[in-house]
Design a protein around this motif. Sequence first.
Motif, PDB file in Angstrom:
ATOM      1  N   ARG A 153     -34.241 -25.967  27.171  1.00 41.91           N
ATOM      2  CA  ARG A 153     -35.027 -26.777  28.095  1.00 41.91           C
ATOM      3  C   ARG A 153     -34.259 -28.034  28.469  1.00 41.91           C
ATOM      4  NH1 ARG A 153     -39.500 -28.608  23.515  1.00 41.91           N
ATOM      5  NH2 ARG A 153     -38.213 -30.190  22.472  1.00 41.91           N
ATOM      6  N   MET A 154     -34.643 -28.615  29.603  1.00 39.51           N
ATOM      7  CA  MET A 154     -34.058 -29.860  30.077  1.00 39.51           C
ATOM      8  C   MET A 154     -34.927 -31.026  29.635  1.00 39.51           C
ATOM      9  SD  MET A 154     -31.378 -28.657  31.547  1.00 39.51           S
ATOM     10  CE  MET A 154     -30.741 -30.107  32.396  1.00 39.51           C
ATOM     11  N   ALA A 155     -34.285 -32.152  29.370  1.00 44.78           N
ATOM     12  CA  ALA A 155     -34.991 -33.364  28.967  1.00 44.78           C
ATOM     13  C   ALA A 155     -34.428 -34.534  29.748  1.00 44.78           C
ATOM     14  CB  ALA A 155     -34.856 -33.604  27.464  1.00 44.78           C
ATOM     15  N   ALA A 156     -35.233 -35.578  29.886  1.00 41.32           N
ATOM     16  CA  ALA A 156     -34.791 -36.763  30.602  1.00 41.32           C
ATOM     17  C   ALA A 156     -33.757 -37.502  29.768  1.00 41.32           C
ATOM     18  CB  ALA A 156     -35.979 -37.677  30.906  1.00 41.32           C
ATOM     19  N   PRO A 157     -32.581 -37.825  30.317  1.00 43.21           N
ATOM     20  CA  PRO A 157     -31.570 -38.552  29.536  1.00 43.21           C
ATOM     21  C   PRO A 157     -32.087 -39.927  29.146  1.00 43.21           C
ATOM     22  CG  PRO A 157     -30.609 -37.609  31.531  1.00 43.21           C
ATOM     23  CD  PRO A 157     -32.103 -37.488  31.661  1.00 43.21           C
ATOM     24  N   GLY A 158     -31.796 -40.338  27.922  1.00 42.56           N
ATOM     25  CA  GLY A 158     -32.188 -41.665  27.457  1.00 42.56           C
ATOM     26  C   GLY A 158     -31.165 -42.707  27.844  1.00 42.56           C
ATOM     27  N   ASP A 159     -31.510 -43.932  27.619  1.00 42.84           N
ATOM     28  CA  ASP A 159     -30.633 -45.046  27.942  1.00 42.84           C
ATOM     29  C   ASP A 159     -29.971 -45.648  26.705  1.00 42.84           C
ATOM     30  OD1 ASP A 159     -31.331 -44.835  30.614  1.00 42.84           O
ATOM     31  OD2 ASP A 159     -33.063 -46.157  30.371  1.00 42.84           O
ATOM     32  N   GLU A 160     -30.084 -44.937  25.556  1.00 41.01           N
ATOM     33  CA  GLU A 160     -29.514 -45.498  24.350  1.00 41.01           C
ATOM     34  C   GLU A 160     -28.004 -45.482  24.431  1.00 41.01           C
ATOM     35  OE1 GLU A 160     -31.295 -42.818  24.551  1.00 41.01           O
ATOM     36  OE2 GLU A 160     -30.268 -41.123  23.597  1.00 41.01           O
ATOM     37  N   THR A 161     -27.373 -46.364  23.687  1.00 39.22           N
ATOM     38  CA  THR A 161     -25.919 -46.498  23.700  1.00 39.22           C
ATOM     39  C   THR A 161     -25.381 -46.542  22.275  1.00 39.22           C
ATOM     40  OG1 THR A 161     -26.102 -48.903  23.803  1.00 39.22           O
ATOM     41  CG2 THR A 161     -25.907 -47.713  25.893  1.00 39.22           C
ATOM     42  N   GLU A 162     -25.882 -45.670  21.398  1.00 43.91           N
ATOM     43  CA  GLU A 162     -25.388 -45.670  20.033  1.00 43.91           C
ATOM     44  C   GLU A 162     -23.943 -45.204  20.006  1.00 43.91           C
ATOM     45  OE1 GLU A 162     -27.922 -43.845  21.031  1.00 43.91           O
ATOM     46  OE2 GLU A 162     -29.729 -44.210  19.843  1.00 43.91           O
ATOM     47  N   ASP A 163     -23.245 -45.605  18.965  1.00 45.77           N
ATOM     48  CA  ASP A 163     -21.869 -45.174  18.789  1.00 45.77           C
ATOM     49  C   ASP A 163     -21.839 -43.706  18.431  1.00 45.77           C
ATOM     50  OD1 ASP A 163     -21.027 -47.722  19.267  1.00 45.77           O
ATOM     51  OD2 ASP A 163     -21.073 -48.305  17.146  1.00 45.77           O
ATOM     52  N   GLU A 164     -20.824 -43.023  18.954  1.00 45.61           N
ATOM     53  CA  GLU A 164     -20.685 -41.602  18.666  1.00 45.61           C
ATOM     54  C   GLU A 164     -20.221 -41.409  17.235  1.00 45.61           C
ATOM     55  OE1 GLU A 164     -21.390 -39.049  20.484  1.00 45.61           O
ATOM     56  OE2 GLU A 164     -21.993 -40.156  22.253  1.00 45.61           O
ATOM     57  N   ALA A 165     -20.644 -40.330  16.605  1.00 45.45           N
ATOM     58  CA  ALA A 165     -20.181 -39.999  15.259  1.00 45.45           C
ATOM     59  C   ALA A 165     -18.763 -39.467  15.346  1.00 45.45           C
ATOM     60  CB  ALA A 165     -21.103 -38.961  14.635  1.00 45.45           C
ATOM     61  N   ASP A 166     -17.905 -39.965  14.498  1.00 40.30           N
ATOM     62  CA  ASP A 166     -16.516 -39.530  14.477  1.00 40.30           C
ATOM     63  C   ASP A 166     -16.357 -38.462  13.417  1.00 40.30           C
ATOM     64  OD1 ASP A 166     -13.871 -39.183  14.659  1.00 40.30           O
ATOM     65  OD2 ASP A 166     -13.293 -41.183  13.960  1.00 40.30           O
ATOM     66  N   LEU A 167     -16.244 -37.219  13.845  1.00 36.74           N
ATOM     67  CA  LEU A 167     -16.111 -36.099  12.923  1.00 36.74           C
ATOM     68  C   LEU A 167     -14.708 -35.512  12.941  1.00 36.74           C
ATOM     69  CD1 LEU A 167     -19.462 -34.235  13.572  1.00 36.74           C
ATOM     70  CD2 LEU A 167     -18.952 -35.844  11.761  1.00 36.74           C
ATOM     71  N   ASP A 168     -13.758 -36.207  13.597  1.00 39.98           N
ATOM     72  CA  ASP A 168     -12.440 -35.617  13.755  1.00 39.98           C
ATOM     73  C   ASP A 168     -11.604 -35.655  12.490  1.00 39.98           C
ATOM     74  OD1 ASP A 168     -12.928 -35.014  16.367  1.00 39.98           O
ATOM     75  OD2 ASP A 168     -12.156 -36.917  17.122  1.00 39.98           O
ATOM     76  N   SER A 169     -12.078 -36.333  11.435  1.00 38.25           N
ATOM     77  CA  SER A 169     -11.286 -36.382  10.217  1.00 38.25           C
ATOM     78  C   SER A 169     -11.381 -35.095   9.420  1.00 38.25           C
ATOM     79  CB  SER A 169     -11.748 -37.551   9.339  1.00 38.25           C
ATOM     80  OG  SER A 169     -13.102 -37.384   9.002  1.00 38.25           O
ATOM     81  N   LEU A 170     -12.350 -34.235   9.725  1.00 37.60           N
ATOM     82  CA  LEU A 170     -12.418 -32.936   9.059  1.00 37.60           C
ATOM     83  C   LEU A 170     -11.452 -31.995   9.755  1.00 37.60           C
ATOM     84  CD1 LEU A 170     -16.190 -32.358   8.357  1.00 37.60           C
ATOM     85  CD2 LEU A 170     -14.374 -32.595   6.694  1.00 37.60           C
ATOM     86  N   ALA A 171     -10.255 -31.926   9.284  1.00 36.90           N
ATOM     87  CA  ALA A 171      -9.232 -31.123   9.941  1.00 36.90           C
ATOM     88  C   ALA A 171      -9.477 -29.653   9.695  1.00 36.90           C
ATOM     89  CB  ALA A 171      -7.847 -31.512   9.411  1.00 36.90           C
ATOM     90  N   PRO A 172      -9.136 -28.790  10.673  1.00 37.35           N
ATOM     91  CA  PRO A 172      -9.276 -27.361  10.436  1.00 37.35           C
ATOM     92  C   PRO A 172      -8.283 -26.891   9.387  1.00 37.35           C
ATOM     93  CG  PRO A 172      -8.155 -27.767  12.509  1.00 37.35           C
ATOM     94  CD  PRO A 172      -8.619 -29.105  11.993  1.00 37.35           C
ATOM     95  N   GLY A 173      -8.589 -25.803   8.774  1.00 40.61           N
ATOM     96  CA  GLY A 173      -7.718 -25.273   7.735  1.00 40.61           C
ATOM     97  C   GLY A 173      -8.354 -25.435   6.377  1.00 40.61           C
ATOM     98  N   ASN A 174      -7.700 -26.204   5.518  1.00 36.94           N
ATOM     99  CA  ASN A 174      -8.235 -26.434   4.180  1.00 36.94           C
ATOM    100  C   ASN A 174      -9.582 -27.120   4.276  1.00 36.94           C
ATOM    101  OD1 ASN A 174      -8.799 -27.139   1.583  1.00 36.94           O
ATOM    102  ND2 ASN A 174      -6.706 -27.770   1.091  1.00 36.94           N
ATOM    103  N   LEU A 175     -10.533 -26.652   3.477  1.00 34.68           N
ATOM    104  CA  LEU A 175     -11.879 -27.209   3.541  1.00 34.68           C
ATOM    105  C   LEU A 175     -11.890 -28.691   3.231  1.00 34.68           C
ATOM    106  CD1 LEU A 175     -14.917 -26.711   3.782  1.00 34.68           C
ATOM    107  CD2 LEU A 175     -14.938 -26.213   1.335  1.00 34.68           C
TER     108      LEU A 175
END
Length: 360
Positions: free
Chosen positions: A171-193
């Motif tokens: 479903r579609m929803a109305a976009p909010g106006d919040e400006t929270e910081d994005e979660a940085d998940l790039d430190s979980l490198a692929p490969g070794n768990l």
Amino acid sequence: NDPSKCWRSVPASWRRPPSAAMAPPRPAAVLPDEIVERALRGLDAAALCRCATVCARWCASAQADSLWVPLLRSCARSPFRTAVPACGAAAWLARGDEGADQGCRRQLLDLHRSRGLVRLLRFLRETHNGVEVEPQSARRAQQWYNGAVVQANVTMELLNFWPHESWCLVRMAAPGDETEDEADLDSLAPGNLWEVAEDDSARLTAGHPFVPLAADLRGTEVRVRGWDSAALPPGRLGNGFCFFLDCGTRGELFRIPAMAHLELGAHKLAGHVSKGIVRLECLMGRWQDVVGIELPPCSRDAFLHSTLGDSDLDVRDEEDLSHWPPVGDGWIDGCALPETCDLGEVLFQTVIDLDVSRWV
């Protein structure tokens, strides 16, 4: 009286350091597992990955499912905001193997061979988000109707990674106006768990607050749309079917087999736009026979070129429908869902912000 001479006169066996058995135990070796897990509670995913590299004891403690339940509330890359609520985590741990014998992707088989929540988080982040959407075009509605509404044509893939039949509400929803910081998940490198970037210090907890979404379609005017022209994987014979329940402004409901996916080459979505962004919500839960909805399942791993225009069920009087799954005429023509209709708990949810600014 020379001390150095006295020391050299002592036999070598006397001068050896205490044996390992006489050495005092390390604190981490004597602490109960419950204490170690409580000490690790509240850490983000990057910190847990680093703790797992300390020793085998810490590695086992860092994989405790109780530590990863809160981290599953934000487990995907931007622009996805994917969450598995507590009820979904409990359902994942208690799942059976009823759908694991189906022919499916190797990644899904590897996922279901492991029972831990950490593998589920990595799968949703590195392999598949459950819902993949790519806008192809968009245009605004007429100004006399509503200039804030856009109609977007997208390509979409829905993946049911659960070992049971699942419903999927898009479903579609109305976009909010919040400006929270994005979660940085790039430190979980692929490969070794447990492989983590050396210079990464970003927290991997939720950048956006977790807001549970609800799926309530009671009293909604709906109709079943279906096609029998979906392509099937090589080696499978017969017609490929695609069905979904058109719920108007409340979205579209799909029924997807266990550990299977559905691809749509062209699909229309309509919703409000704000600053060139339209927001898409996708919810998933276990299909139950008591929901009170007569919706046939889609074919396993089917690809439908387009859902634009009329469905094949709309011209059912012009062809033989004996090869179609049974669908009542009332559902094809349209009806209101009863008040007893219940989709059950939401086990998985994701929110996607689609950028359509170049078209609108």
